[in-house]
Design a protein around this motif. Structure first.
Motif, PDB file in Angstrom:
ATOM      1  N   PHE A   1       0.851  -1.189   0.000  1.00 56.11           N
ATOM      2  CA  PHE A   1       0.000   0.000   0.000  1.00 56.11           C
ATOM      3  C   PHE A   1       0.890   1.243   0.000  1.00 56.11           C
ATOM      4  CE2 PHE A   1      -2.085  -3.449   2.299  1.00 56.11           C
ATOM      5  CZ  PHE A   1      -3.261  -3.582   1.561  1.00 56.11           C
ATOM      6  N   TYR A   2       0.494   2.261  -0.798  1.00 56.18           N
ATOM      7  CA  TYR A   2       1.313   3.476  -0.962  1.00 56.18           C
ATOM      8  C   TYR A   2       0.598   4.665  -0.322  1.00 56.18           C
ATOM      9  CZ  TYR A   2       3.628   0.561  -4.458  1.00 56.18           C
ATOM     10  OH  TYR A   2       4.287  -0.450  -5.105  1.00 56.18           O
ATOM     11  N   ARG A   3       1.425   5.579   0.259  1.00 56.36           N
ATOM     12  CA  ARG A   3       0.883   6.791   0.869  1.00 56.36           C
ATOM     13  C   ARG A   3       1.813   7.957   0.594  1.00 56.36           C
ATOM     14  NH1 ARG A   3       0.565   7.344   6.239  1.00 56.36           N
ATOM     15  NH2 ARG A   3       2.094   5.719   6.672  1.00 56.36           N
TER      16      ARG A   3
ATOM     17  N   ASP B   1      -1.955   6.938  -5.741  1.00 54.00           N
ATOM     18  CA  ASP B   1      -2.940   5.873  -5.649  1.00 54.00           C
ATOM     19  C   ASP B   1      -2.477   4.827  -4.642  1.00 54.00           C
ATOM     20  OD1 ASP B   1      -5.441   4.624  -7.055  1.00 54.00           O
ATOM     21  OD2 ASP B   1      -3.974   3.000  -6.907  1.00 54.00           O
ATOM     22  N   ARG B   2      -3.366   4.413  -3.747  1.00 56.06           N
ATOM     23  CA  ARG B   2      -3.018   3.522  -2.634  1.00 56.06           C
ATOM     24  C   ARG B   2      -2.516   2.174  -3.122  1.00 56.06           C
ATOM     25  NH1 ARG B   2      -5.988  -0.249   0.534  1.00 56.06           N
ATOM     26  NH2 ARG B   2      -5.265  -0.327   2.717  1.00 56.06           N
ATOM     27  N   ASP B   3      -3.056   1.658  -4.187  1.00 53.48           N
ATOM     28  CA  ASP B   3      -2.712   0.309  -4.637  1.00 53.48           C
ATOM     29  C   ASP B   3      -1.683   0.304  -5.772  1.00 53.48           C
ATOM     30  OD1 ASP B   3      -4.526  -1.009  -2.866  1.00 53.48           O
ATOM     31  OD2 ASP B   3      -6.165  -0.377  -4.185  1.00 53.48           O
TER      32      ASP B   3
END
Length: 823
Positions: free
Chosen positions: A370-372, A388-390
């Motif tokens: 997961f990206y932040r 984008d989170r994914d």
């Protein structure tokens, strides 16, 4: 009879004693070798006892419980045959008496073996078993035989052989036996085709021979029964182990077993040393934790060997699979990324995708990332970007990037389901776009004045169109162009890329009379296309230039004139006209320079070049002079050109004879190859005087007596044409003509002396005095008178010099007269 029989027996004993005294009997005074199974005459004399003194008595042999040996007259004898298999040696003691005391010594009798025993198998019923999977050449049993003869001799050297196999399926050569050791093993065919279901028992007929298998050897035969059995030797089931097992170690993970003869096990494969081990019982152990990211599976080859290291069967394989544990944090392939976003990018524009990698098993959820977006520098304005989170796609979140900072640094984190994470930075550069056209600060520039004689490269003016885009970028750079007013490319533009200032430079020579005013339309545009807006009137400007008139000098049509004139031509004829013009329409005056002898003249205003007197090519064939054209209103303005006049040759010179021939002579009678070499010259050019022709007068006598033979274009040989001519001075008439048409000729009457000569070719009589020629006396008188006059002149000069102060003459003023010599 007894005495006659004793002689051959004694002889035989001596021979055996000599042949076998080297038999291996140690620790005795006398040792002898005696063959077993003697079948001759008894008593059998074995050897003569050499150690007895001459005065011995009471000779006795002891140590023989069977009464086989005796002694007689110093000879040791036997009364019956010996058997090595019953007793291989005898230790005897021989005692005797001398005059002084009683003495004894030992005699060792070694029985020498003879091949008198048949080899036999140790077991009457020989049985063995062979395991399925056994490799060829690996013994699974051994047959043994015994020979009672001496094992250290060829008599007991045994050889084994396989005579027959029953049944003969699936091949007649399933087994082999080692000739020396008796080990029984499978052949290549047997190892590959052995099948207990096809045949579970074989009978092998084997033979053993002594004497190393020689044809005359003793032999025995036997039967070997071989049972075919199955085997537990097979690849174990695959094993799945979790990485990072807590232990304790070692941990047993599998087991194999060879069901046949005694065996030892080993492991091979691509794994660290001692990571896996195997015990004597075939138990396989894991000795350390596994790491799936380093190696996710192992293919372990298990080998089975005999104690001597020979492989028994083909290796089997154990497959070990390593299960994943979430023990790896996701990582980015690089710590920092660089990307560019255009300032006019719309909301949602993707600018970069970051992807982190997790070394855990991709088939599990351990690798879900997961990206932040956790940071932005500078922080204001916020919410410019999102990730984008994914997918890790970074995009523009703001409605517009206009007016933002030129660069942003974003911090992105990647995190897995367990919370393990890492981060990277993304440097986003906001790229300027060409949304502002360049504009001039004013619409008109000038007027600018420039003289018409201004040099090429002169700067007229410099102007600037300003662009509101980011300085230094392609959107800020300005390309200038002259749209109109300079159709002949009189001007050029030079742009300073650092400041965008353009300089208007003169590229061609100006001419007030041709063009006195220029109205230039200058445009300014960017090298890249406008993405918004258009180029309007503010992006063009007008530049006015006035050309100031300057008085210019005359201009001549040619820089060099070449003229041809025939020699001797009548003076006053116009041979050339020098043409020039003045840009300001002023009159032009012409004059000559370099015509030192005044052979030519030029019209002051017409420019007509004329000859003043007749020209002689033989005097000078080329004349070069300079024509000066001067502005009639300003004498400081002028132009010049060179004029070269070439004089064309005319045949106006006759050839002449060159040289003095009064002292030359010809011999009579005529000498071979003797001739007078006559030389001539013609002052005309090669066209008229190139080749000169000599010819005798058309007189019979002259042509009979004389002969002319050409040498080259200017020389000929004069020689006698008859063998003898009376000595005298003869006048030879001939003509010299040039090669022109019509030719010019000269008539010559040449006096030629003909005289008798000695053997060296020297003339033997004085030549006659020619009429009109000076005598020797007159020549001497003239010389004396000349010397007297010179002497008087020198005396007067020296007297006058003596009354003056002498000055050392300068070397530069000394007259130098070159020495001239005529040939």
């Amino acid at each position: 009879m007894a005495e006659r029989g004793a002689t051959p027996m004694l002889f035989t004993a001596l021979i055996w004693a000599v042949l076998y005294t080297s038999a291996p009997c140690a620790g005795t005074n006398v040792k002898i070798g005696v063959p077993e199974n003697y079948d001759g005459i008894f008593p059998w004399y074995l050897t003569k006892l050499q150690s007895l003194p001459s005065n011995y008595s009471d000779l006795v042999v002891t140590g023989d419980d069977e009464g086989i040996f005796g002694v007689d007259a110093q000879f040791l004898y036997a009364l019956k045959p010996l058997d090595r298999e019953k007793q291989p040696s005898y230790s005897l003691q021989v005692s005797f008496r001398t005059s002084v005391h009683h003495q004894s010594f030992n005699v060792e009798v070694c029985v020498i073996d003879k091949n008198d025993n048949v080899p036999t198998f140790i077991e009457e019923s020989m049985r063995g078993s062979v395991q399925l999977g056994l490799l060829k050449g690996i013994p699974f049993m051994q047959v043994e035989a015994l020979d009672r003869d001496d094992r250290n001799s060829p008599h007991a050297d045994l050889r084994f052989s396989l005579m027959e196999q029953t049944p003969r399926i699936p091949s007649s050569q399933m087994f082999s036996i080692h000739a020396v050791s008796g080990e029984v093993s499978l052949t290549e065919e047997g190892a590959s085709t052995l099948d207990p279901e096809m045949c579970g028992r074989y009978k092998l007929s084997v033979m053993v021979k002594d004497m190393a298998g020689r044809a005359d050897a003793f032999f025995s035969a036997g039967i070997v029964t071989v049972e075919v059995t199955g085997n537990t030797w097979a690849s174990p089931d695959p094993v799945r182990l979790q990485e990072n097992l807590p232990g304790p170690y070692p941990i047993p993970i599998s087991q194999v077993k060879w069901s046949g003869s005694q065996a030892e096990y080993g492991l091979e494969g691509e794994f660290p040393e001692m990571l896996f081990t195997i015990s004597r019982e075939g138990v396989i152990y894991l000795n350390a934790p596994l790491d799936r990211e380093t190696q996710d599976q192992f293919h372990i080859s298990i080998v089975v060997e005999r104690p001597d290291g020979r492989e028994i069967a083909k290796p089997v394989e154990l497959r070990v699979m390593v299960g994943d544990a979430n023990d790896n944090r996701p990582t980015f392939p690089q710590a920092q990324y660089h990307t560019v976003v255009k300032e006019l990018a719309a909301r949602g524009t993707e600018i970069l995708t970051v992807q982190a990698a997790d070394n855990d098993d991709p088939k599990t959820d351990n690798v879900r990332i997961f990206y932040r977006l956790v940071g932005q520098i500078p922080e204001s304005p916020r919410a410019l970007f999102r990730v984008d989170r994914d997918s890790g796609v970074i995009s523009v979140q703001a409605d517009s990037m206009e007016g933002t900072a030129p660069q942003y640094t974003l911090t992105i984190t990647a995190e897995d389901a367990k919370g393990l994470n890492s981060s990277c930075t993304v440097v986003v550069t906001v790229q300027d776009e060409n949304n502002n056209p360049p504009v001039f600060s004013q619409h008109e520039y000038g007027p600018f004045h420039i003289p018409e004689d201004a040099l090429v490269g002169t700067t007229v003016t410099a102007v600037l169109a300003r662009d509101a885009d980011v300085r230094g970028g392609d959107s800020w750079q300005v390309d200038y162009r002259l749209e109109s007013g300079d159709e002949e490319d009189v001007f050029s533009l030079v742009t300073d890329k650092q400041t965008n200032e353009v300089t208007l430079v003169l590229s061609k020579v100006l001419d007030f009379e041709r063009e006195s005013e220029y109205i230039l339309v200058l445009s300014a545009q960017n090298p890249v296309a406008l993405v918004r807006g258009r180029y309007g009137p503010a992006s063009t400007a007008t530049v006015s230039i006035y050309v100031d008139d300057v008085n210019e000098g005359p201009i001549l049509s040619q820089s060099h004139y070449e003229v041809t004139v025939r020699e001797g031509e009548e003076p006053g004829r116009v041979i050339a006209t020098i043409r020039g013009y003045d840009p300001d329409s002023h009159p032009i005056r012409y004059s000559l320079q370099g015509d030192t002898k005044k052979y030519f003249s030029i019209g002051k205003y017409s420019g007509e070049l004329k000859t003043v007197q007749a020209l002689d090519r033989e005097e000078n064939s080329t004349y070069t002079m300079e024509v000066i054209a001067v502005d009639g209103r300003n004498s400081s303005l002028s132009a010049s050109t060179l004029v070269t006049v070439y004089i064309l040759d005319v045949n106006d010179n006759s050839p002449v004879l060159v040289g003095d021939y009064s002292w030359k002579y010809l011999c009579t009678p005529r000498l071979e190859d003797q001739a007078l070499v006559l030389a001539s010259r013609d002052s005309d050019g090669p066209q008229h005087g190139g080749r000169l022709n000599f010819s005798l007068r058309s007189d019979v006598t002259v042509r009979r007596n004389w002969k002319l033979t050409p040498i080259n274009d200017t020389h000929t040989n004069l020689s006698l044409n008859i063998p003898y001519l009376p000595p005298d001075v003869y006048i030879v008439p001939f003509t010299i003509s040039d090669s022109s048409s019509p030719p010019r000729s000269t008539f010559i009457h040449l006096p030629v002396t003909v005289c008798p000569c000695n053997v060296r070719g020297n003339c033997k009589m004085a030549a006659k005095q020619l009429e009109g020629m000076p005598t020797i006396q007159s020549a001497v008188g003239i010389l004396l008178g000349t010397f007297a006059v010179i002497g008087v002149i020198l005396i007067v000069v020296f007297v006058r010099l003596s009354y003056q102060n002498p000055k050392e003459p300068s070397k530069t003023n000394q007259e130098r007269v070159p020495l001239k010599m005529s040939i």
